[in-house]
Design a protein around this motif. Sequence first.
Motif, PDB file in Angstrom:
ATOM      1  N   UNK A   1       0.832  -1.211   0.000  1.00 46.19           N
ATOM      2  CA  UNK A   1       0.000   0.000   0.000  1.00 46.19           C
ATOM      3  C   UNK A   1       0.867   1.263   0.000  1.00 46.19           C
ATOM      4  N   UNK A   2       0.343   2.329  -0.584  1.00 45.28           N
ATOM      5  CA  UNK A   2       1.102   3.577  -0.702  1.00 45.28           C
ATOM      6  C   UNK A   2       1.548   4.109   0.647  1.00 45.28           C
ATOM      7  N   UNK A   3       0.690   4.029   1.647  1.00 50.37           N
ATOM      8  CA  UNK A   3       1.057   4.543   2.981  1.00 50.37           C
ATOM      9  C   UNK A   3       2.237   3.781   3.555  1.00 50.37           C
ATOM     10  N   UNK A   4       2.262   2.479   3.334  1.00 48.25           N
ATOM     11  CA  UNK A   4       3.376   1.665   3.823  1.00 48.25           C
ATOM     12  C   UNK A   4       4.627   1.945   2.995  1.00 48.25           C
ATOM     13  N   UNK A   5       4.461   2.030   1.676  1.00 42.57           N
ATOM     14  CA  UNK A   5       5.608   2.268   0.796  1.00 42.57           C
ATOM     15  C   UNK A   5       6.299   3.596   1.115  1.00 42.57           C
TER      16      UNK A   5
ATOM     17  N   UNK B   1      14.512   1.621   4.225  1.00 42.22           N
ATOM     18  CA  UNK B   1      15.719   0.797   4.215  1.00 42.22           C
ATOM     19  C   UNK B   1      15.386  -0.635   3.805  1.00 42.22           C
ATOM     20  N   UNK B   2      16.430  -1.387   3.570  1.00 39.61           N
ATOM     21  CA  UNK B   2      16.271  -2.791   3.194  1.00 39.61           C
ATOM     22  C   UNK B   2      15.636  -3.568   4.350  1.00 39.61           C
ATOM     23  N   UNK B   3      16.063  -3.303   5.571  1.00 43.17           N
ATOM     24  CA  UNK B   3      15.537  -4.007   6.738  1.00 43.17           C
ATOM     25  C   UNK B   3      14.046  -3.783   6.938  1.00 43.17           C
ATOM     26  N   UNK B   4      13.589  -2.547   6.770  1.00 42.80           N
ATOM     27  CA  UNK B   4      12.170  -2.253   6.909  1.00 42.80           C
ATOM     28  C   UNK B   4      11.357  -2.976   5.836  1.00 42.80           C
ATOM     29  N   UNK B   5      11.898  -3.030   4.635  1.00 42.23           N
ATOM     30  CA  UNK B   5      11.219  -3.717   3.536  1.00 42.23           C
ATOM     31  C   UNK B   5      11.156  -5.212   3.792  1.00 42.23           C
ATOM     32  N   UNK B   6      12.244  -5.793   4.248  1.00 42.59           N
ATOM     33  CA  UNK B   6      12.276  -7.226   4.559  1.00 42.59           C
ATOM     34  C   UNK B   6      11.284  -7.546   5.673  1.00 42.59           C
ATOM     35  N   UNK B   7      11.242  -6.726   6.716  1.00 39.22           N
ATOM     36  CA  UNK B   7      10.301  -6.952   7.817  1.00 39.22           C
ATOM     37  C   UNK B   7       8.860  -6.915   7.334  1.00 39.22           C
ATOM     38  N   UNK B   8       8.539  -5.955   6.463  1.00 42.52           N
ATOM     39  CA  UNK B   8       7.164  -5.860   5.954  1.00 42.52           C
ATOM     40  C   UNK B   8       6.809  -7.095   5.131  1.00 42.52           C
TER      41      UNK B   8
END
Length: 125
Positions: free
Chosen positions: A101-105, A110-117
């Motif tokens: 979702x746009x709000x999350x994007x 960072x890479x870590x935040x993306x991996x966690x999501x």
Amino acid sequence: MFRSVCRISSRVAPSAYRTMMGRSVMTNTILAQRFYSSNLSKDQVSQRVIDVIKAFDKNSPNIANKQISSDTQFHKDLGLDSLDTVELLVAIEEEFDIEIPDKVADDLRSVGETVDYIASNPDAN
């Protein structure tokens, strides 16, 4: 994936209706099924995200050889502007067959935040 099944069924559904005694009756039942994959481990997600980043065509050649970790920031360390970051996230969405979702994007920096999501998303393949 579920969305595409619904789109297909909405195109097929009107032809499946027949009129019987003045009522619309569905002659063929169309069932939408959602298939869940087993949860991906953070290591698997991390490696796939790193592979997408290394293959991202906006990166300069020296970034492809650079060590990318969970602390790597898209803007600061990779030098991506906001449009490049959106394009990278679209590539990651395609890799995992999900929609961020746009709000999350907007909050993924960072890479870590993306991996966690992605690891917490049950729809990720």
